[in-house]
Enzyme design. Sequence first.
Site, PDB file in Angstrom:
ATOM      1  N   HIS A   1       7.470  -7.364  -2.194  1.00 25.09           N
ATOM      2  CA  HIS A   1       7.327  -6.779  -0.848  1.00 25.09           C
ATOM      3  C   HIS A   1       8.323  -7.412   0.132  1.00 25.09           C
ATOM      4  O   HIS A   1       8.195  -7.226   1.333  1.00 25.09           O
ATOM      5  CB  HIS A   1       5.919  -7.048  -0.297  1.00 25.09           C
ATOM      6  CG  HIS A   1       4.798  -6.367  -1.032  1.00 25.09           C
ATOM      7  ND1 HIS A   1       4.875  -5.082  -1.496  1.00 25.09           N
ATOM      8  CD2 HIS A   1       3.545  -6.799  -1.353  1.00 25.09           C
ATOM      9  CE1 HIS A   1       3.723  -4.763  -2.074  1.00 25.09           C
ATOM     10  NE2 HIS A   1       2.909  -5.788  -2.003  1.00 25.09           N
TER      11      HIS A   1
ATOM     12  N   SER B   1      -4.984   2.878   3.971  1.00 21.80           N
ATOM     13  CA  SER B   1      -5.111   2.229   2.669  1.00 21.80           C
ATOM     14  C   SER B   1      -5.199   0.710   2.857  1.00 21.80           C
ATOM     15  O   SER B   1      -6.024   0.032   2.238  1.00 21.80           O
ATOM     16  CB  SER B   1      -3.889   2.597   1.814  1.00 21.80           C
ATOM     17  OG  SER B   1      -3.930   1.953   0.577  1.00 21.80           O
TER      18      SER B   1
ATOM     19  N   LYS C   1      -8.196   6.173  -3.336  1.00 20.67           N
ATOM     20  CA  LYS C   1      -8.257   7.627  -3.235  1.00 20.67           C
ATOM     21  C   LYS C   1      -6.992   8.295  -3.768  1.00 20.67           C
ATOM     22  O   LYS C   1      -7.028   9.356  -4.357  1.00 20.67           O
ATOM     23  CB  LYS C   1      -8.429   8.013  -1.767  1.00 20.67           C
ATOM     24  CG  LYS C   1      -9.784   8.559  -1.419  1.00 20.67           C
ATOM     25  CD  LYS C   1      -9.837   8.884   0.041  1.00 20.67           C
ATOM     26  CE  LYS C   1     -10.809  10.004   0.300  1.00 20.67           C
ATOM     27  NZ  LYS C   1     -10.919  10.267   1.749  1.00 20.67           N
TER      28      LYS C   1
ATOM     29  N   ALA D   1       0.365   8.263 -15.930  1.00 20.92           N
ATOM     30  CA  ALA D   1       0.614   7.771 -14.568  1.00 20.92           C
ATOM     31  C   ALA D   1      -0.141   8.574 -13.510  1.00 20.92           C
ATOM     32  O   ALA D   1       0.033   8.345 -12.311  1.00 20.92           O
ATOM     33  CB  ALA D   1       2.113   7.786 -14.267  1.00 20.92           C
ATOM     34  N   THR D   2      -0.990   9.511 -13.940  1.00 17.81           N
ATOM     35  CA  THR D   2      -1.758  10.234 -12.929  1.00 17.81           C
ATOM     36  C   THR D   2      -2.841   9.297 -12.371  1.00 17.81           C
ATOM     37  O   THR D   2      -3.247   8.336 -13.035  1.00 17.81           O
ATOM     38  CB  THR D   2      -2.462  11.480 -13.522  1.00 17.81           C
ATOM     39  OG1 THR D   2      -3.349  11.024 -14.535  1.00 17.81           O
ATOM     40  CG2 THR D   2      -1.464  12.472 -14.062  1.00 17.81           C
TER      41      THR D   2
ATOM     42  N   LYS E   1       0.801  -1.234   0.000  1.00 21.55           N
ATOM     43  CA  LYS E   1       0.000   0.000   0.000  1.00 21.55           C
ATOM     44  C   LYS E   1       0.837   1.289   0.000  1.00 21.55           C
ATOM     45  O   LYS E   1       0.394   2.341   0.461  1.00 21.55           O
ATOM     46  CB  LYS E   1      -1.000   0.043   1.182  1.00 21.55           C
ATOM     47  CG  LYS E   1      -1.816  -1.198   1.394  1.00 21.55           C
ATOM     48  CD  LYS E   1      -2.268  -1.881   0.145  1.00 21.55           C
ATOM     49  CE  LYS E   1      -3.330  -1.138  -0.621  1.00 21.55           C
ATOM     50  NZ  LYS E   1      -3.595  -1.826  -1.933  1.00 21.55           N
ATOM     51  N   SER E   2       2.026   1.193  -0.541  1.00 26.94           N
ATOM     52  CA  SER E   2       2.916   2.361  -0.532  1.00 26.94           C
ATOM     53  C   SER E   2       3.117   2.970  -1.912  1.00 26.94           C
ATOM     54  O   SER E   2       3.901   3.901  -2.072  1.00 26.94           O
ATOM     55  CB  SER E   2       4.280   1.953   0.034  1.00 26.94           C
ATOM     56  OG  SER E   2       4.133   1.421   1.325  1.00 26.94           O
TER      57      SER E   2
ATOM     58  N   GLN F   1      -6.054   9.716 -11.924  1.00 23.38           N
ATOM     59  CA  GLN F   1      -7.295   9.649 -12.714  1.00 23.38           C
ATOM     60  C   GLN F   1      -7.128   8.798 -13.958  1.00 23.38           C
ATOM     61  O   GLN F   1      -7.978   7.975 -14.285  1.00 23.38           O
ATOM     62  CB  GLN F   1      -7.765  11.068 -13.092  1.00 23.38           C
ATOM     63  CG  GLN F   1      -8.384  11.858 -11.943  1.00 23.38           C
ATOM     64  CD  GLN F   1      -9.354  11.025 -11.095  1.00 23.38           C
ATOM     65  OE1 GLN F   1     -10.034  10.128 -11.590  1.00 23.38           O
ATOM     66  NE2 GLN F   1      -9.405  11.286  -9.792  1.00 23.38           N
TER      67      GLN F   1
ATOM     68  N   TRP G   1       1.488   2.061  -8.783  1.00 27.33           N
ATOM     69  CA  TRP G   1       1.847   3.338  -9.403  1.00 27.33           C
ATOM     70  C   TRP G   1       3.251   3.237 -10.019  1.00 27.33           C
ATOM     71  O   TRP G   1       3.483   3.608 -11.170  1.00 27.33           O
ATOM     72  CB  TRP G   1       1.794   4.421  -8.327  1.00 27.33           C
ATOM     73  CG  TRP G   1       1.814   5.821  -8.817  1.00 27.33           C
ATOM     74  CD1 TRP G   1       1.765   6.237 -10.124  1.00 27.33           C
ATOM     75  CD2 TRP G   1       1.864   6.994  -8.016  1.00 27.33           C
ATOM     76  NE1 TRP G   1       1.781   7.602 -10.177  1.00 27.33           N
ATOM     77  CE2 TRP G   1       1.846   8.092  -8.896  1.00 27.33           C
ATOM     78  CE3 TRP G   1       1.923   7.238  -6.644  1.00 27.33           C
ATOM     79  CZ2 TRP G   1       1.886   9.408  -8.430  1.00 27.33           C
ATOM     80  CZ3 TRP G   1       1.966   8.540  -6.190  1.00 27.33           C
ATOM     81  CH2 TRP G   1       1.938   9.618  -7.072  1.00 27.33           C
TER      82      TRP G   1
END
Length: 293
Positions: free
Chosen positions: A101, A131, A253, A220-221, A46-47, A223, A51
Amino acid sequence: MDDTDTYLLRFKGYYFERSLVDTDLLENLEDFEIRDDDVFIITYPKSGTIWTQQILSLIYFEGHRNKSENVETLTRAPFIEYNVRRVDFSKRASPRIFCSHIPYYLAPKGLKNKKAKIVYVYRNPKDVLISYYYFTNLVVSLQATENVEQFMKRFLDGKVVGSLWFDHIRGWYEHKHDFNILFMKYEDMKKDLRSSVLKLCSFLEKELSEEVLDVVVRQATFQNMKSDPQANYDDILKDEIGTRTDDGHFLRKGTVGDWKYHLTVEQNERFDRVFQRNMKDFPLKFTWDINEE
Ligand code: A3P
């Protein structure tokens, strides 16, 4: 066997996700063959793993940037410890991107020749906690909790996939000289994605034109990733991992400071005390709020 054991598998002092892991694979992890041009994304859950998978695969693969190859990010940058699809990684073309991980002491030995690169992404642990709380309640293979309080206890006891957050980041940071590693902060990526992509390119020795850089940043944004089926993991969640509800997503989020809407004053103070005890002499600084700096 308590409930936790149903979901977690402890191997050499570290908790893996039981339903996804294969102990033979773990036994052989240290001999995982490393190529000099391999790149590893290492994170505590969750870090910002997805992304960074997306950013790196956009940097490396034109077919991902122009969407000519219909391959999801998870396949482009697979987990080494959760090779559920039984891919023969030795047959993959270079450069290979992996993610993981694992704690520093379970890293493949070949990473210590310091040629292959590691990008370690970290995030303030209160946002990681929130998260993770939502994620464990969403995914059927992880143990759900009734409220943040219950999850916070488990998180601070390290009884979650990834074990103790403090040990993970300290371990990698304190052993950074054994590896060719770049530390990236989630909140810096959030604040200035373009500069973060440039920093990554410089570490990865990849020179991108301004136009290509724009494409990477745009795709990579939050949205754009959320609506991109190759990047958002929605199908993987639905078809492979399994969810408890239909309205949850990996890309939930994507903000900094969401913990403020979830932790009570008392929980926050308790968290701070544990944080101080574990991290007081730690050199990396964390960003708890986007307006902080
Ligand atoms: P939230 O649950 O706070 O939204 P991981 O990939 O390591 O599991 O991390 C998931 C977290 O990273 C989620 O946090 C997710 O929304 C966030 N994330 C994923 N892509 C992002 C992006 N492009 N920008 C900002 N946050 C992103």
